[in-house]
Design a protein around this motif. Structure first.
Motif, PDB file in Angstrom:
ATOM      1  N   GLU A  23       0.839  -1.193   0.000  1.00  7.57           N
ATOM      2  CA  GLU A  23       0.000   0.000   0.000  1.00  7.57           C
ATOM      3  C   GLU A  23       0.877   1.247   0.000  1.00  7.57           C
ATOM      4  N   THR A  24       0.494   2.235  -0.776  1.00  2.00           N
ATOM      5  CA  THR A  24       1.253   3.479  -0.807  1.00  2.00           C
ATOM      6  C   THR A  24       0.418   4.681  -0.391  1.00  2.00           C
ATOM      7  N   ARG A  25      -0.832   4.477  -0.057  1.00  3.24           N
ATOM      8  CA  ARG A  25      -1.687   5.612   0.262  1.00  3.24           C
ATOM      9  C   ARG A  25      -1.257   6.245   1.581  1.00  3.24           C
ATOM     10  N   GLU A  26      -1.349   7.563   1.632  1.00  2.04           N
ATOM     11  CA  GLU A  26      -1.113   8.300   2.865  1.00  2.04           C
ATOM     12  C   GLU A  26      -2.283   9.265   3.019  1.00  2.04           C
ATOM     13  N   LEU A  27      -3.333   8.754   3.642  1.00  2.00           N
ATOM     14  CA  LEU A  27      -4.554   9.525   3.818  1.00  2.00           C
ATOM     15  C   LEU A  27      -4.548  10.224   5.178  1.00  2.00           C
ATOM     16  N   ILE A  28      -5.543  11.073   5.371  1.00  2.00           N
ATOM     17  CA  ILE A  28      -5.615  11.924   6.556  1.00  2.00           C
ATOM     18  C   ILE A  28      -6.994  11.781   7.179  1.00  2.00           C
ATOM     19  N   GLY A  29      -7.021  11.518   8.475  1.00  2.00           N
ATOM     20  CA  GLY A  29      -8.261  11.529   9.237  1.00  2.00           C
ATOM     21  C   GLY A  29      -8.143  12.534  10.366  1.00  2.00           C
ATOM     22  N   VAL A  30      -9.259  13.135  10.745  1.00  2.00           N
ATOM     23  CA  VAL A  30      -9.286  14.114  11.827  1.00  2.00           C
ATOM     24  C   VAL A  30     -10.417  13.764  12.776  1.00  2.00           C
ATOM     25  N   GLU A  31     -10.136  13.888  14.075  1.00  2.00           N
ATOM     26  CA  GLU A  31     -11.161  13.699  15.090  1.00  2.00           C
ATOM     27  C   GLU A  31     -11.183  14.921  15.997  1.00  2.00           C
ATOM     28  N   ILE A  32     -12.382  15.347  16.363  1.00  2.00           N
ATOM     29  CA  ILE A  32     -12.516  16.456  17.299  1.00  2.00           C
ATOM     30  C   ILE A  32     -13.631  16.127  18.277  1.00  2.00           C
ATOM     31  N   GLU A  33     -13.307  16.233  19.569  1.00  2.00           N
ATOM     32  CA  GLU A  33     -14.285  15.996  20.627  1.00  2.00           C
ATOM     33  C   GLU A  33     -14.839  17.333  21.095  1.00  2.00           C
ATOM     34  N   ASN A  34     -16.163  17.386  21.269  1.00  2.00           N
ATOM     35  CA  ASN A  34     -16.856  18.628  21.589  1.00  2.00           C
ATOM     36  C   ASN A  34     -17.789  18.426  22.773  1.00  2.00           C
ATOM     37  N   ALA A  35     -17.712  19.324  23.740  1.00  2.00           N
ATOM     38  CA  ALA A  35     -18.706  19.322  24.806  1.00  2.00           C
ATOM     39  C   ALA A  35     -20.046  19.798  24.251  1.00  2.00           C
ATOM     40  N   VAL A  36     -21.121  19.291  24.813  1.00  2.00           N
ATOM     41  CA  VAL A  36     -22.469  19.779  24.498  1.00  2.00           C
ATOM     42  C   VAL A  36     -23.036  20.308  25.809  1.00  2.00           C
ATOM     43  N   VAL A  37     -23.265  21.626  25.872  1.00  2.00           N
ATOM     44  CA  VAL A  37     -23.511  22.261  27.164  1.00  2.00           C
ATOM     45  C   VAL A  37     -24.723  23.181  27.138  1.00  2.00           C
ATOM     46  N   ASP A  38     -25.180  23.487  28.339  1.00  2.00           N
ATOM     47  CA  ASP A  38     -26.178  24.538  28.531  1.00  2.00           C
ATOM     48  C   ASP A  38     -25.488  25.884  28.295  1.00  2.00           C
ATOM     49  N   PRO A  39     -26.026  26.730  27.421  1.00  2.00           N
ATOM     50  CA  PRO A  39     -25.321  27.977  27.103  1.00  2.00           C
ATOM     51  C   PRO A  39     -25.183  28.939  28.272  1.00  2.00           C
ATOM     52  N   GLN A  40     -26.038  28.822  29.271  1.00  2.00           N
ATOM     53  CA  GLN A  40     -25.978  29.746  30.401  1.00  2.00           C
ATOM     54  C   GLN A  40     -25.046  29.266  31.511  1.00  2.00           C
ATOM     55  N   THR A  41     -25.096  27.985  31.807  1.00  2.00           N
ATOM     56  CA  THR A  41     -24.294  27.456  32.918  1.00  2.00           C
ATOM     57  C   THR A  41     -22.999  26.806  32.461  1.00  2.00           C
ATOM     58  N   GLY A  42     -22.932  26.420  31.181  1.00  2.00           N
ATOM     59  CA  GLY A  42     -21.771  25.703  30.683  1.00  2.00           C
ATOM     60  C   GLY A  42     -21.717  24.249  31.097  1.00  2.00           C
ATOM     61  N   MET A  43     -22.754  23.758  31.774  1.00  2.00           N
ATOM     62  CA  MET A  43     -22.758  22.381  32.260  1.00  2.00           C
ATOM     63  C   MET A  43     -23.150  21.425  31.137  1.00  2.00           C
ATOM     64  N   ALA A  44     -22.566  20.224  31.178  1.00  2.00           N
ATOM     65  CA  ALA A  44     -22.821  19.228  30.145  1.00  2.00           C
ATOM     66  C   ALA A  44     -24.285  18.827  30.113  1.00  2.00           C
ATOM     67  N   ALA A  45     -24.816  18.664  28.902  1.00  2.00           N
ATOM     68  CA  ALA A  45     -26.205  18.229  28.737  1.00  2.00           C
ATOM     69  C   ALA A  45     -26.332  16.753  29.082  1.00  2.00           C
ATOM     70  N   PRO A  46     -27.326  16.364  29.869  1.00  2.00           N
ATOM     71  CA  PRO A  46     -27.537  14.947  30.178  1.00  2.00           C
ATOM     72  C   PRO A  46     -27.897  14.148  28.933  1.00  2.00           C
ATOM     73  N   TYR A  47     -27.726  12.843  29.042  1.00  2.00           N
ATOM     74  CA  TYR A  47     -27.984  11.952  27.910  1.00  2.00           C
ATOM     75  C   TYR A  47     -29.471  11.835  27.615  1.00  2.00           C
ATOM     76  N   ALA A  48     -30.265  11.461  28.608  1.00  2.00           N
ATOM     77  CA  ALA A  48     -31.635  11.031  28.354  1.00  2.00           C
ATOM     78  C   ALA A  48     -32.675  12.117  28.573  1.00  2.00           C
ATOM     79  N   ASP A  49     -32.289  13.288  29.066  1.00  2.00           N
ATOM     80  CA  ASP A  49     -33.271  14.350  29.280  1.00  2.00           C
ATOM     81  C   ASP A  49     -33.876  14.805  27.958  1.00  2.00           C
TER      82      ASP A  49
END
Length: 452
Positions: A23-49
């Motif tokens: 194989e000679t391919r040299e491909l590129i992958g990117v990963e970015i992790e992002n918090a999902v939060v309440d805009p006022q408190t900055g606290m993480a959003a619960p899963y099942a709410d």
């Protein structure tokens, strides 16, 4: 592909995972992790709410027509037709993982389109998508754990390690990163790339420090994320020791990985079970506590339970950098591509770093959380090493542009981190200054400034 449950997998079979057949391919992958939060408190959003992260995934799946991904009965991700994956981390963060592509500009454009879409969906649910290097306002005690069955096994494993695993839950719940995934094309190419990646990782970590807040308070650190990885089982995190050899072979890596305890495995009925604390090599001889023998899937799962700064599997996953603010995410893959996919830059980077011992690099890794760009490797300031690595990476990108492999716009991708080196002001320093100044320690102002 081996799959027997009645005989032990051989070392040759295990090493075959890393074989590249011309194989000679040299491909590129990117990963970015992002918090999902309440805009006022900055606290993480619960899963099942209502309007929580599960509902966010449902909207994404409906709008993209993607394949829903489940952990047991729980929706935990979406895979779209082009191979993009949006998945949930244990603390509720959303990870975007790109399909592999041929050039940086395409990778970055795809990332921005996908994350911008996530942010639009989140806004419709009253939430904000917040990239970076950690969740700045949650504490471990109030983390809304996603119901992933293996999560409880991992938390228990880290807790049983005592001090060596004391921040494992913090890493699982609160840390975020931006990562690049690159290819190797042969055994020699693997050795060349891994040694540079291992040696450069402490410097890259220092260049990108960006997590000074936790629980709404300054921690006194430049990178809470980097500190967390120091106490998440050092055997399987941090420096990959065999990678510093002039020519690490697949067999070298296999022997090292065989000595690591497996945390969990999946049984034939799909349930997750603790692996009993035995090294994978011992499991190959004796089997799991239930009497079953490790399979090929167990081997690949075991490798996913290794979190060194360079993660060796079918590809090379580069994990050293904190996640920068969203406008600067392109600098992470640009640095690694420029150093990796232009052989003269890669060899020059190794010449720059090869004289630093594993002990010196480990000490630099320990110093980075508190000292950031002021850390040193063997007495050499990482700021100076970083300046030279950035020069080599820019040269590598320029060579790829000249060869028609990249668009000219990628030459600007390194500008944000070059500014860090020239000014000595880290991304974390900027967060601290803004938090104490214009934000007035107000989470809502922080989220408004840094959200997508």
């Amino acid at each position: 592909m081996p799959s027997s449950t009645t005989k032990s997998l051989s070392r040759a079979e295990l090493a075959s995972l890393f074989t590249k057949s011309g194989e000679t391919r040299e491909l590129i992958g990117v990963e970015i992790e992002n918090a999902v939060v309440d805009p006022q408190t900055g606290m993480a959003a619960p899963y099942a709410d209502r309007n929580g992260v599960r509902d966010l995934l449902r909207v994404v799946q409906a709008e993209t027509g993607g394949e829903p991904l489940h952990d047991g009965e729980h929706l935990t991700g979406v895979r779209t037709g082009d191979g993009t994956e949006i998945t949930l981390e244990h603390g509720g963060a959303l990870e975007y993982a790109s399909p592999p592509v041929a050039d940086l500009a395409t990778a970055v454009t795809g990332l921005r389109q996908a994350v911008d879409h996530l942010a639009e969906v989140a806004r419709g649910l009253g939430l904000a998508v917040l990239p970076g290097a950690n969740l700045p306002f949650n504490r471990l005690a109030d983390v809304p754990w996603v119901p992933k069955p293996r999560g409880a096994l991992m938390r228990g494993f880290f807790d049983d390690l005592g001090d060596a695993g004391s921040l494992g839950q913090v890493v699982m719940a609160l840390t975020l990163s931006t990562q690049a995934t690159l290819d190797y094309t042969s055994a020699d190419d693997l050795a060349e790339k891994v040694r540079v990646h291992v040696a450069a990782s402490p410097v890259v970590a220092a260049l990108f420090v960006n997590s000074p807040l936790e629980g709404g308070e300054l921690t006194g650190l430049q990178s809470r994320r980097c500190q967390g990885w120091l106490r998440t089982d050092p055997r399987r995190c941090g420096l990959l020791p065999v990678g510093l050899r002039d020519r690490m072979t697949a067999e070298d890596f296999v022997e090292w990985a065989l000595g690591l305890p497996m945390i969990y495995h999946r049984t034939a009925d799909g349930a997750y079970r603790a692996a009993g604390g035995s090294a994978f090599g011992e499991l190959l001889e004796r089997g799991f506590p239930d009497g079953s023998m490790p399979t090929w899937d167990d081997w690949t799962s075991h490798l996913s339970q290794v979190w060194t700064e360079v993660r060796v599997r079918r590809t090379l996953e580069l994990r050293a950098a904190d996640g920068p603010a969203y406008p600067h995410v392109q600098a992470v893959p640009a640095l690694w591509v420029g150093l990796t996919y232009h052989r003269p830059s890669r060899l020059a980077a190794w010449e720059l770093l090869r004289h630093h011992t594993a002990a010196e690099l480990r000490q630099a890794i320990r110093d980075v959380p508190a000292r950031g760009l002021s850390a040193a490797a063997g007495g050499v300031p990482v700021r100076e090493l970083g300046r030279e690595l950035l020069r080599l990476a820019r040269a590598g990108l320029a060579a790829r542009v000249a060869a028609g492999l990249e668009r000219a716009e990628v030459l600007g991708y390194l500008d944000p981190v070059e500014e860090v080196v020239e000014t000595g002001t880290t991304f974390a320093d900027r967060v601290i200054r803004r938090w104490e100044g214009e934000f007035g320690r107000d989470p809502a102002r922080y989220v408004a400034a840094y959200r997508v």
